[in-house]
Each structure stands twice: as structure tokens, then as C-alpha cells.
Scaffold this motif. Structure first.
Motif, PDB file in Angstrom:
ATOM      1  N   ARG A 356     -60.977  16.518 109.732  1.00 42.50           N
ATOM      2  CA  ARG A 356     -60.774  16.066 108.345  1.00 42.50           C
ATOM      3  C   ARG A 356     -59.681  16.896 107.668  1.00 42.50           C
ATOM      4  O   ARG A 356     -58.811  16.372 106.984  1.00 42.50           O
ATOM      5  CB  ARG A 356     -62.074  16.187 107.548  1.00 42.50           C
ATOM      6  CG  ARG A 356     -63.144  15.207 107.925  1.00 42.50           C
ATOM      7  CD  ARG A 356     -64.183  15.063 106.813  1.00 42.50           C
ATOM      8  NE  ARG A 356     -64.764  16.312 106.355  1.00 42.50           N
ATOM      9  CZ  ARG A 356     -65.747  16.958 106.965  1.00 42.50           C
ATOM     10  NH1 ARG A 356     -66.263  16.483 108.082  1.00 42.50           N
ATOM     11  NH2 ARG A 356     -66.227  18.086 106.475  1.00 42.50           N
ATOM     12  N   ALA A 357     -59.769  18.215 107.899  1.00 41.96           N
ATOM     13  CA  ALA A 357     -58.807  19.101 107.236  1.00 41.96           C
ATOM     14  C   ALA A 357     -57.376  18.733 107.639  1.00 41.96           C
ATOM     15  O   ALA A 357     -56.492  18.597 106.793  1.00 41.96           O
ATOM     16  CB  ALA A 357     -59.107  20.555 107.592  1.00 41.96           C
ATOM     17  N   TRP A 360     -56.344  15.259 106.283  1.00 46.80           N
ATOM     18  CA  TRP A 360     -55.979  15.322 104.866  1.00 46.80           C
ATOM     19  C   TRP A 360     -54.585  15.922 104.701  1.00 46.80           C
ATOM     20  O   TRP A 360     -53.765  15.440 103.930  1.00 46.80           O
ATOM     21  CB  TRP A 360     -56.992  16.172 104.087  1.00 46.80           C
ATOM     22  CG  TRP A 360     -58.159  15.376 103.554  1.00 46.80           C
ATOM     23  CD1 TRP A 360     -59.451  15.443 103.955  1.00 46.80           C
ATOM     24  CD2 TRP A 360     -58.122  14.398 102.502  1.00 46.80           C
ATOM     25  NE1 TRP A 360     -60.228  14.574 103.236  1.00 46.80           N
ATOM     26  CE2 TRP A 360     -59.426  13.917 102.324  1.00 46.80           C
ATOM     27  CE3 TRP A 360     -57.113  13.879 101.706  1.00 46.80           C
ATOM     28  CZ2 TRP A 360     -59.755  12.952 101.384  1.00 46.80           C
ATOM     29  CZ3 TRP A 360     -57.435  12.918 100.758  1.00 46.80           C
ATOM     30  CH2 TRP A 360     -58.752  12.450 100.595  1.00 46.80           C
ATOM     31  N   ASP A 382     -64.994  17.369  99.500  1.00 44.43           N
ATOM     32  CA  ASP A 382     -65.474  17.577 100.860  1.00 44.43           C
ATOM     33  C   ASP A 382     -66.500  18.700 100.892  1.00 44.43           C
ATOM     34  O   ASP A 382     -66.383  19.688 100.166  1.00 44.43           O
ATOM     35  CB  ASP A 382     -64.298  17.923 101.779  1.00 44.43           C
ATOM     36  CG  ASP A 382     -64.649  17.738 103.230  1.00 44.43           C
ATOM     37  OD1 ASP A 382     -64.239  16.713 103.798  1.00 44.43           O
ATOM     38  OD2 ASP A 382     -65.365  18.591 103.798  1.00 44.43           O
ATOM     39  N   VAL A 387     -61.868  22.270 104.691  1.00 45.96           N
ATOM     40  CA  VAL A 387     -61.117  21.110 104.213  1.00 45.96           C
ATOM     41  C   VAL A 387     -60.573  21.398 102.816  1.00 45.96           C
ATOM     42  O   VAL A 387     -59.387  21.184 102.527  1.00 45.96           O
ATOM     43  CB  VAL A 387     -62.013  19.850 104.195  1.00 45.96           C
ATOM     44  CG1 VAL A 387     -61.243  18.655 103.673  1.00 45.96           C
ATOM     45  CG2 VAL A 387     -62.564  19.578 105.585  1.00 45.96           C
TER      46      VAL A 387
END
Lengths: 526, 332
Positions: A356-357, A360, A382, A387
Motif C-alpha cells: 500500500r505504501a 500510494w 490508513d 503508509v
């Protein structure tokens, strides 16, 4: 001289007396009953290195097999020419147990800084690659890289040309009989031997013939196959190799197919005909392989279909995290250009925090998302610190404008690091928005948020900021005092006089000592 | 050999629910277990960077558990995330020192009392190895620094060796890897004969190893092992990294007499055995240990074996053991 003699006699006499006393003590029945009567068993004296080696030299030629094995094992502990020669001599022993022990000991010599550089000796060891015992062959094959310096030694020769003596160099070359051993070793019944010989054949300056290399590309042991793929570049253009490589696109081992994709990408840069291997692999049943091949083709300048983008999304969405092949694929996505944007967007809710990090980060970077708070604010919701930190690091210093609603969202955030960002963003908010919002930040329960707010207000020269900072000098929290002091120091007309007054009024306060130093630095002695 | 996968999944799910009460896992994480790793200085001392992620990947592949393949790195034991995750992994060789604040020790104690599990890899290390990280030695007691550290956390407790029949050794895998597991043809030699015999009978009998642990509230809450992480790493194609070699004790006729008198100019070290007695290790500076005098009076020589098959076997063993440890930690 006479005095010394007398002392010597006395000394010897005293020694005798001591020994006699010891003997009488030992024979005493009282003493014998106690444990003390048992003197420690005498430890045999250790031999010298020469003594040990001589004994081993004798034993290694013994008729007793176990003695020979023992000697071969012991000699490994004495790295050096003498023990090395004895061990090399034992390589012709009739028993494989002795040969194995001798080789393991020779490896120990190499490990302990006593390699064999003599060409004849290295060749002798190397010839055991044809030993009937598989363990011996395995040991020798693993030793090849360390035998190479000895095996491939070049030399000089003196010849007569038109009656003149000429010296010329002779390049290092493997003896012909040893070359045949290597060729046989490549097709050894044992897969470990095959692997090792294949891995190290190049420094032996052996050119594998196409038939043999073709067989290795069809090896049933995947470890051998992986090594053959590593060496493919050297044999890529030989007849019959490309069809063999193409057939590997259907290999049942996913690791082999994955390696094939990597190798085909590398070779495809030099030999375009290998790109068809990658094209074939885009039809692989496994998303992992198909997507890898598609991205590799993109690297070589070929387009990627929307269907393949969907497969990439599917593969990365189902991966556990940003690790291994998924990680490789993820970092290769940049070659897709704008097409990658959709993939990053699809990964923003991935279960793995690291995925996710990174998603993004890429998602916002590709769209310069920091210009639109609506794009990056959701990332701050989040659950994972990793993140949030990634996104905060990305937007910090890049945001050019923020509205009241967005700022309020950040101010109400339950994470202090996000509220601290809100305080920083006061710098890019309209004056009326600052006026509406700053107070909430000033009463935040985290000192980082409060101090950041103070710094922002000082920077903005917000109305009544000097009063606010002067009062903050009395705060219990040192970081607040420090922020207030720093702010006042930036304004020599109003801020500095306030600070001087404070220092004079409260000279014993913690911040006062630092303030004095700072004031002196700008030429004011409070 | 293995649990039924469905049964195992059920157990794991029920266990995850139980953990929820202890560690307040966020709802979104209930289905995935995240392993924490303590790294004091985040970059400089990573010796086996592929190890833990590879093992987590392997566990995901081979069992029905769901581990997040990215370990959660924490720098301090006072990190609030400590209490959100049930397993803490520490590679003791990667710690710059064993200095922990009172607050950190208190947090670790509370963590273990609340049900957390601490795995101290390289928590066992024979003294003679010093700072040499290139090889390990399976002693049967925790290293001095670990003893001192846990003496501050649980002064009333001490590490005790785990019996060879402890269930940790058969939580998921049981016994040593066979040819099928190693993906070898039936007629291929797994290991040299002498090595295989020693491994099966002495080094890792039935897939066991030298482990010591501390129980808290009747539960094994902390485990220390010789370095296992060196055996977990795999590259992107599934090949094991880095290579591992074996130390094997061998004897021969009259070795008791031969080694007693053989030339030796080094030092000796005592190392605790499984039975509590001491082995006397003979060592020359800069070299691997030479030979050992065992408490029975028997002398044996150390021999070193390396090669693909040795390395693959060792990796398989360590990975299986690692899986057993982490799955045991989850289940208990």
C-alpha cells in the motif's frame, strides 16, 4: 666453581629426598584410603608437528584401513605442503573411505590458507573428478574454482627461430585427458557433480558442444537447469539451442520459467530472436510468469495489452506483499508509463502495508497528487504507520494550497503526525482559514503539533503572534518554549525586544540560557 | 506428517480470535499475522536480509496460515505496536549490544505475560565463536548476554533446555527432510554417508535441535536457538541462499590415543552438552575447531563438509524448524 658444584649436589639430593617422601606418602595405608591418594592421571605429552606428521605418514600407508582413514582425517588439521602431499598421495587409495577422507582434509587445507598451486598436484586432485565414488566426485567438483589457479597456470618456453633463441608464453590450458573428464562430468549420473562442473566449466576454458548443452537444458534436475540458463548467453546462437529454450516455456517448475523470463529478457537485448520466448511466455497459465514476461517485453519496447494490465492487477492484488517476484514486478511497472497508473490505484487497498505504501507513493507521484488534497488525504486514514509516513514524506513541502474543509479533516485526525502536518499546512492556507483553524492546533495534546503551529504562525507573521509567542515562553514544555524563542528571534523589531524582556525577567528559566546565547549570536547582550 | 490443512486453518482462525482479545488487533488485520523483528540500528547489521521474509513466504506457501510476508521492524521494545502483534523475532547477532532500558525490559515482560512470544535467534552461541558470525555451534545453554538480559526481565526464571520430544519439533513438520521433500531422485545421495549418519543420530535426531526456553504462566514464552536465519533465505527463483556447510564429529581407530598426543598449540574451550556435561573443544586461532574431548573420554575430530547437497539439506532443515517454531508460537 666448587661452590656451584656443591649446590648442585645438594639440589639433587633434595630432589631425591622429595621423591622418597612422595613414594612413602603413596604407600601410606591412611593416604591410600582417601581420594587424595589418586594423583591425576598423567596426561601424555603432546607431540611436535613433525612427530605427528611422521606418525600420520606411517599410518596412511598402513595395511589397516581404519588407520589409513584416521591418518587422512588427522592430516586435514595440519595445513602445509608435507601433509598436503601425503593426502594427495592417498587419493589413489583402493578404499573410497580413504579417498573421501583425504579429499575432505584437502578442502580443509584450502580453507585454512594452504591451497595447492602446483600444477601437477592440482591436476592430480582434479583427475579424481572421474573417481568411481560419487562422494569423491562431488567433493572434487565443488573444489574446481579453487583448483583453477593451479590447473590453468600459463608458462614460458624457449624455442629457436632462425637460429635465434626466442622466449614465448604458453597460455594456461587444461590437459586433454582432463578435458575429457570435464566433458564426462557434465553428464555425470549425479546431479550435484553435473551442477558443479557446469557452473565452473568456463574458467577451465572448456567450450561445451551444442548437443551436451542441449541435454543440460533438458536436465531433469531443476538446479542443473537453472545453472544452464545462467550460462545460456555463451551458447545462445549455437544450432539447436533456441528450440530447446522455447520448450522450457512449458517447464512444470515455476522457478525455472521465472528464471527463463529473466534470461530471455537479458539475451533478447542482444539476440532479438529470443524475444519470441518472452512472447510465448505471456500466454503462461500463471499470472506471475505471464505478467513478468509482458513487462519484460515492455522493457524491450513492445506494448502491453489492456488484458495483460488486468492480469498484472490480479497478480499483484493476490500477492502477499511487496516481496520476491511481486516486488520485482512492482518495481518494473514504471516501464509501462501512464498505463501503470491504473495498477497502482488498484493496489491502494492491498492487505500488505508495504505494498500500500509503495502504491500510494507511485500513485501520487504519477499524478502529482500533492496538488490535490482529495487524492492524498484518504491515504492518511490508513491503519499502518508505514503508509502514513510514506505519504506524509511525499506531500510534506509540496502542497501548494489547502482549503478549510481539508485542513479541518487533518486537524481532527487521531494521529499526531497528521495533525502536525496540518500545522505545517497553515503556511499555504488562506488567512481566514488560518484564523479559523489555528486555535484548535494550539491546544492540541501533542507538543509536536503545538510547536509546529507556533513556528507556522511566526512564519506567517499572523496577527498578535508576538504576544502568543511571548506567552508561550512560559510554557512548561521545553519544545514549545524553544519554538516560541525561535519565532521571536526572527523579528528584530518586535520579537527580539520581547525575548530580551523575558530573559531579563526570568534569567533562571531553562530557555533563558539558550536565548542569551542566541541573542549574543546576533550581537545583543541582554 | 502434516496437519490436515483444513483443520489447521480452523485452529489458526480460532486462535486469531483468541489473540484479538490479548493484542487488540485491528479488524482489518485479523486474518493476517504480522511478525515483528527488532532492529536496533536499521541498516548496518542486517546479515540475512532475505531470511525472515523467505520463511514467511514459505509458511504461506506450505500451510494455510496467513502471515504478512513483510516483517514489521521495530527499533525499540517500547514501540506501541509491540502489543498489536503476537510474535517478536530477534536475531541476536544483529543487535549492536544487549543494552535495554528499564522501560523496554518492563514492556517485554508485560508482552510475554500477556501472551506474546519472543524468538531469540542466535540466542545460543558458544563462547569460543566470539564475534565470528560465519559459523554457529549448537551449545545447550543461552549465550551469556541473553542470560544477563533476561535476568533483568525475569530475575526469578532461567532458560531451560527443551526436551527432544517437545511438541515444537513436530508442530508442522516431523523428522528430517527426505529425498521427496528435497526434490531429489530416489537414487540420488542426500548427503555423504558419514554426514547423514551423524546428522540423523547426533546433530539433528528426528529433526530436533538445541533449543532453550523460558516459560511464563506455564506457556513457552521465549525461545532461544543457535542461528537459524542463515537457513531460511531463498532467491527469487526459489534457490536457497547463502551456502551452508556442516561440522561433523568423526572418529577413527585409536583416535582417543592419537588426538591426545597430536600436536596442538591453541586454546581449549568448554561447551555445555545436552546432558549438561561439558565438551572440551580444541581450537587454533583463525581456524575452525579442530577436535573435541567428550566427557566420556572419547576424542573425535571435527570435519567440515560443504557443497550443494549439504547446503540444500541444511536449509531445508532450518526452514522446517523455523516453520515449526513460528507455528508453535501461533498455536500456543
Amino acid at each position: 666453581m666448587r661452590v656451584i658444584k656443591e649446590w648442585l649436589i645438594l639440589y639433587v639430593f633434595a630432589g631425591h629426598l622429595f621423591l622418597l617422601a612422595q613414594e612413602s606418602n603413596n604407600s601410606s595405608p591412611v593416604f591410600q584410603e582417601s581420594n587424595l591418594s589418586q594423583f591425576p592421571k598423567e596426561v601424555p605429552a603432546r607431540s611436535t608437528i613433525d612427530g605427528t606428521l611422521n606418525q600420520a605418514a606411517r599410518k596412511i600407508k598402513s595395511n589397516n584401513l581404519q588407520e589409513r582413514v584416521g591418518a587422512a582425517k588427522l592430516l586435514g588439521k595440519y595445513p602445509g605442503a608435507q601433509a598436503g602431499l601425503l593426502l594427495i598421495g592417498a587419493l589413489d587409495d583402493t578404499s573410497e573411505l580413504v579417498r573421501r577422507a583425504a579429499l575432505v582434509s584437502l578442502v580443509e587445507h584450502f580453507n585454512n590458507g594452504s591451497p595447492v598451486y602446483e600444477q601437477a598436484l592440482a591436476e592430480k586432485i582434479f583427475s579424481k573428478l572421474a573417481d568411481p565414488d560419487v562422494e569423491v566426485r562431488r567433493e572434487v567438483s565443488a573444489l574446481i574454482p579453487r583448483l583453477v589457479p593451479g590447473l590453468m597456470r600459463s608458462g614460458m618456453e624457449r624455442i629457436q627461430v632462425n637460429g635465434r633463441t626466442v622466449f614465448r608464453s604458453i597460455p594456461g590450458r587444461l590437459r586433454e585427458d582432463l578435458q575429457r573428464i570435464v566433458e564426462n562430468g557434465l553428464l555425470d549420473p549425479d546431479s550435484i557433480v553435473r551442477q558443479n562442473v557446469l557452473k565452473h566449466h568456463y574458467p577451465l576454458r572448456i567450450q561445451i558442444n551444442p548437443q551436451t548443452f542441449g541435454k543440460l537444458l533438458g536436465d531433469k534436475d531443476s538446479a542443473v537447469l537453472l545453472i544452464a540458463l545462467d550460462q545460456l548467453r555463451m551458447y545462445a546462437t549455437l544450432p539447436g539451442i533456441l528450440p530447446k529454450v522455447e520448450s522450457l516455456t512449458l517447464h512444470p517448475d515455476i522457478g525455472v520459467r521465472s528464471k527463463l523470463a529473466k534470461v530471455a529478457l537479458s539475451i533478447g537485448r542482444s539476440f532479438p530472436e529470443y524475444r519470441k520466448v518472452l512472447r510465448k511466455m505471456t500466454n503462461d497459465d500463471e499470472d506471475e510468469i505471464a505478467t513478468l514476461a509482458a513487462v519484460d517485453l515492455a522493457r524491450l519496447g513492445e506494448g502491453v495489452s489492456p488484458e495483460m494490465i488486468e492480469r498484472i492487477i490480479q497478480y499483484l492484488s493476490q500477492s502477499r506483499g511487496l516481496y520476491g517476484k511481486a516486488e520485482n514486478l512492482f518495481y518494473s511497472l514504471s516501464v509501462l508509463g501512464r498505463d501503470a497508473s491504473r495498477i497502482y490505484q488498484s493496489l491502494l487497498k492491498h492487505p500488505s502495508a508495504s505494498m500500500r505504501a509503495k502504491a500510494w507513493e507511485r500513485h501520487l507521484s504519477m499524478q502529482e497528487g500533492w496538488n490535490s488534497p482529495a487524492l492524498w488525504i484518504p491515504a492518511l486514514e490508513d491503519r499502518d504507520l508505514q503508509v502514513r509516513e510514506t505519504v506524509l514524506a511525499l506531500v510534506r513541502g509540496r502542497v501548494e494550497k489547502i482549503g478549510e474543509d481539508d485542513l479541518r479533516l487533518l486537524i481532527r485526525h487521531n494521529q499526531g503526525d497528521v495533525r502536525a502536518l496540518a500545522a505545517e499546512l497553515l503556511l499555504v492556507a488562506d488567512e481566514e482559514v488560518v484564523e479559523e483553524c489555528y486555535f484548535d492546533l494550539l491546544i492540541d495534546d501533542q507538543s509536536l503539533v503545538r510547536s509546529t503551529t507556533l513556528r507556522a504562525l511566526a512564519n506567517l507573521r499572523f496577527k498578535d503572534w508576538v504576544i502568543l509567542h511571548s506567552r508561550s515562553l512560559n510554557d512548561d514544555d521545553y519544545s514549545i518554549q524553544r519554538a516560541a524563542m525561535d519565532g521571536l528571534l526572527t523579528d528584530r523589531t518586535m520579537g527580539v525586544p520581547e525575548l530580551i524582556e523575558y530573559v531579563r525577567k526570568y534569567p533562571a528559566e531553562r530557555i533563558s540560557s539558550l536565548a542569551k546565547i542566541e541573542l549574543q549570536r546576533i550581537g545583543i547582550n541582554p | 506428517m502434516k496437519f490436515s490443512l483444513h483443520l489447521f486453518l480452523l485452529i489458526c482462525l480460532s486462535l486469531t480470535e483468541a489473540r484479538h482479545t490479548l493484542f487488540s488487533l485491528p479488524d482489518s488485520l485479523v486474518s493476517e499475522v504480522r511478525i515483528m523483528q527488532l532492529r536496533r540500528d536499521m541498516v548496518s547489521r542486517i546479515r540475512y536480509p532475505d531470511a525472515l521474509p523467505s520463511l514467511l513466504d514459505l509458511m504461506n506457501e506450505q500451510s494455510s496460515t496467513k502471515f504478512d510476508p513483510d516483517p514489521l521492524f521495530i527499533e525499540s521494545l517500547t514501540d506501541e505496536r509491540l502489543f498489536e502483534n503476537p510474535i517478536l523475532y530477534i536475531n541476536c547477532d544483529e543487535l549492536p549490544n544487549f543494552e535495554f532500558s528499564v522501560e523496554e525490559n518492563e514492556a517485554l515482560r508485560r508482552y510475554m505475560e500477556l501472551g506474546g512470544f519472543v524468538y531469540l535467534d542466535a540466542g545460543i552461541k558458544a563462547s569460543f565463536l566470539g564475534s565470528d558470525l560465519g559459523h554457529s555451534y549448537a551449545a545447550w545453554e543461552e549465550r551469556d548476554e541473553v542470560r544477563e538480559w533476561f535476568g533483568q526481565i525475569f530475575p526469578e526464571k532461567s532458560f531451560t533446555p527443551l526436551a527432544r520430544n517437545h511438541e515444537i519439533f513436530r508442530t508442522f513438520y516431523k523428522g528430517l527432510p527426505d529425498n521427496e521433500y528435497l526434490r531429489l531422485e530416489e537414487d540420488q545421495k542426500r548427503l555423504p554417508d558419514t554426514v547423514l549418519t551423524f546428522v540423523e543420530q547426533e546433530k539433528w535426531p528426528q529433526g530436533t535441535y538445541s533449543l532453550v526456553g523460558i516459560k511464563v504462566k506455564e506457556r513457552l514464552a521465549c525461545l532461544a536457538s543457535p542461528i537459524c536465519a542463515m537457513g531460511w533465505g531463498r532467491d527469487e527463483f526459489g534457490a536457497w541462499i547463502p551456502p551452508i556447510s556442516f561440522r561433523v564429529r568423526e572418529s577413527a581407530e585409536n583416535f582417543d590415543e592419537t588426538l591426545q598426543v597430536a600436536s596442538f598449540a591453541g586454546q581449549t574451550f568448554e561447551v555445555t552438552r545436552e546432558d549438561g556435561l561439558k565438551d572440551e573443544i580444541y581450537l587454533l586461532p583463525g581456524q575452525r575447531p579442530l577436535w573435541v574431548k567428550e566427557p566420556t573420554g572419547r576424542w573425535r575430530i571435527f570435519k567440515y563438509y560443504s557443497g550443494e547437497e549439504i547446503s540444500n539439506y541444511a536449509h531445508s532443515f532450518y526452514a522446517r524448524l523455523g516453520m515449526n517454531v513460528f507455528l508453535y508460537a501461533l498455536l500456543n
